[in-house]
Enzyme design. Structure first.
Site, short mmCIF file in Angstrom:
data_model
loop_
_atom_site.label_atom_id
_atom_site.label_comp_id
_atom_site.label_asym_id
_atom_site.label_seq_id
_atom_site.Cartn_x
_atom_site.Cartn_y
_atom_site.Cartn_z
N GLY A 97 6.57 -7.32 6.00
CA GLY A 97 7.58 -7.13 4.97
C GLY A 97 9.01 -7.12 5.50
O GLY A 97 9.96 -7.01 4.72
N GLU A 126 10.81 1.03 10.35
CA GLU A 126 9.48 1.63 10.38
C GLU A 126 9.17 2.23 11.75
O GLU A 126 8.60 3.32 11.85
CB GLU A 126 8.43 0.58 10.03
CG GLU A 126 8.44 0.18 8.56
CD GLU A 126 7.48 -0.95 8.24
OE1 GLU A 126 6.97 -0.99 7.11
OE2 GLU A 126 7.25 -1.80 9.12
N ALA A 176 0.14 -1.29 7.34
CA ALA A 176 0.07 -2.14 8.53
C ALA A 176 -0.52 -3.48 8.15
O ALA A 176 -1.27 -3.60 7.17
CB ALA A 176 -0.76 -1.48 9.63
N ASP A 177 -0.19 -4.49 8.94
CA ASP A 177 -0.76 -5.83 8.73
C ASP A 177 -2.08 -5.99 9.48
O ASP A 177 -2.95 -6.75 9.04
CB ASP A 177 0.24 -6.89 9.19
CG ASP A 177 1.54 -6.81 8.39
OD1 ASP A 177 1.47 -6.92 7.15
OD2 ASP A 177 2.60 -6.61 9.00
N THR A 221 0.83 -1.20 0.00
CA THR A 221 0.00 0.00 0.00
C THR A 221 0.86 1.25 0.00
O THR A 221 0.58 2.21 -0.73
CB THR A 221 -0.95 0.01 1.21
OG1 THR A 221 -1.65 -1.24 1.25
CG2 THR A 221 -1.97 1.13 1.10
N ASP A 277 2.61 5.02 5.98
CA ASP A 277 3.04 3.63 6.04
C ASP A 277 1.83 2.72 6.09
O ASP A 277 0.70 3.18 6.33
CB ASP A 277 3.93 3.41 7.27
CG ASP A 277 4.91 2.26 7.10
OD1 ASP A 277 4.80 1.51 6.10
OD2 ASP A 277 5.80 2.10 7.96
#
Length: 229
Positions: free
Chosen positions: A98, A104, A84-85, A30, A82
Site C-alpha cells: 500500500g 509502518e 502484511a503482504d 485488513t 497492522d
C-alpha cells in the site's frame, strides 16, 4: 455465508487494546477493519490515543472519532495492529504493497507489541512471491535501482496514473522481484546500506503475534517464541 476473514481478524486484534493505551493504526484492507472496530469501542467509552501509519489510516481514524497524537507527544507505543503482504514461519514480513512501509516500520519499531492481521493467502514458506517494496529518494532513484538489481532482483518503479507513485513522505517505490528470499534479515541489511534507499518492506524481528483469518470465519493466533536468554 461466513464472515469476511479480514473483518474477523481485525475485530479479534482490537480485543487486545486496553483502556489508556497508545495504539499504532496500520494501513491496508485488513487494518481498516481493526480501525473500524476500535472506532466502535471508542464511541462506547474506550480511552485510547492512536498513531496512524499513513494519511489513509489517519483519515479513517479521524472519521471514526479516535483521538490522534504523534511522536512529538510520545516515543513508545503500547500496541500496533497492522497487516502484511507476506508472512513466513519465522514471523518475517513483507510489507509496503500500500506504499506506507516507512511509517509502518517507524511505528512497528516503537511498539512494545506488534500484532499482524492477515488472511491465509498471506502465509508463505518463504518470502519473495510478492515483489519487495523499497522506498527510495526521487533524486537518484535510478542509482538505487542499479544497486538493488546487483543484489539479484528486477526492480520496477511503481507508477500511478502514468506517473511515479509518490509516498506520504514524498518518495518513490521500487518493487523488487527477488524470487525466493532465504535470509530476510541479511537482505534487509544489504538493502539498508544502499545510498538513496529510505527503507525497505522487509520487517524482521518486529512482529510478536500473527492473527490469521480463515475462509470458514474462524481465526488462528500464533505468538513468536521468546528468544533464549
Amino acid at each position: 455465508m461466513p464472515p469476511n476473514p479480514k473483518q474477523v481478524v481485525g475485530a479479534r486484534a482490537s480485543d487486545y487494546v486496553e483502556d489508556g493505551m497508545v495504539v499504532g493504526l496500520g494501513t491496508g484492507s485488513t487494518a481498516t477493519f481493526a480501525i473500524r472496530k476500535l472506532g466502535e469501542r471508542v464511541r462506547q467509552g474506550l480511552n485510547i490515543r492512536g498513531i496512524p501509519t499513513s494519511e489513509q489510516s489517519h483519515a479513517q481514524a479521524r472519521d471514526e472519532g479516535i483521538p490522534l497524537i504523534d511522536f512529538s507527544e510520545i516515543t513508545r507505543i503500547d500496541l500496533t495492529i497492522d497487516g502484511a503482504d507476506e508472512v513466513d514461519p519465522a514471523f518475517n514480513l513483507t510489507k509496503g504493497g500500500g506504499g506506507a512501509l516507512l511509517r509502518e516500520k517507524i511505528v512497528a519499531s516503537a511498539s512494545q507489541t506488534e500484532i499482524i492481521v492477515v488472511d491465509e493467502t498471506k502465509l508463505k514458506d518463504r518470502l519473495g512471491a510478492f515483489p519487495l517494496p523499497v522506498e527510495v529518494t526521487p533524486f537518484g532513484w535510478q542509482i538505487a535501482r542499479g544497486c538493488l538489481e546487483d543484489l539479484g532482483c528486477r526492480a520496477l518503479l511503481r507508477t500511478q496514473e502514468d506517473a511515479p507513485f509518490v509516498t506520504d513522505n514524498g518518495n518513490h517505490i521500487l518493487d523488487c522481484a527477488f524470487g525466493r528470499i532465504d535470509d530476510p534479515p541479511a537482505l534487509e541489511a544489504q538493502i539498508a546500506a544502499i545510498c538513496g534507499v529510505v527503507e525497505c518492506g522487509l520487517f524482521t524481528g518486529l512482529a510478536h503475534r500473527i492473527i490469521i483469518g480463515k475462509a470458514d470465519g474462524t481465526c488462528e493466533e500464533r505468538t513468536r517464541p521468546q528468544p533464549l536468554s
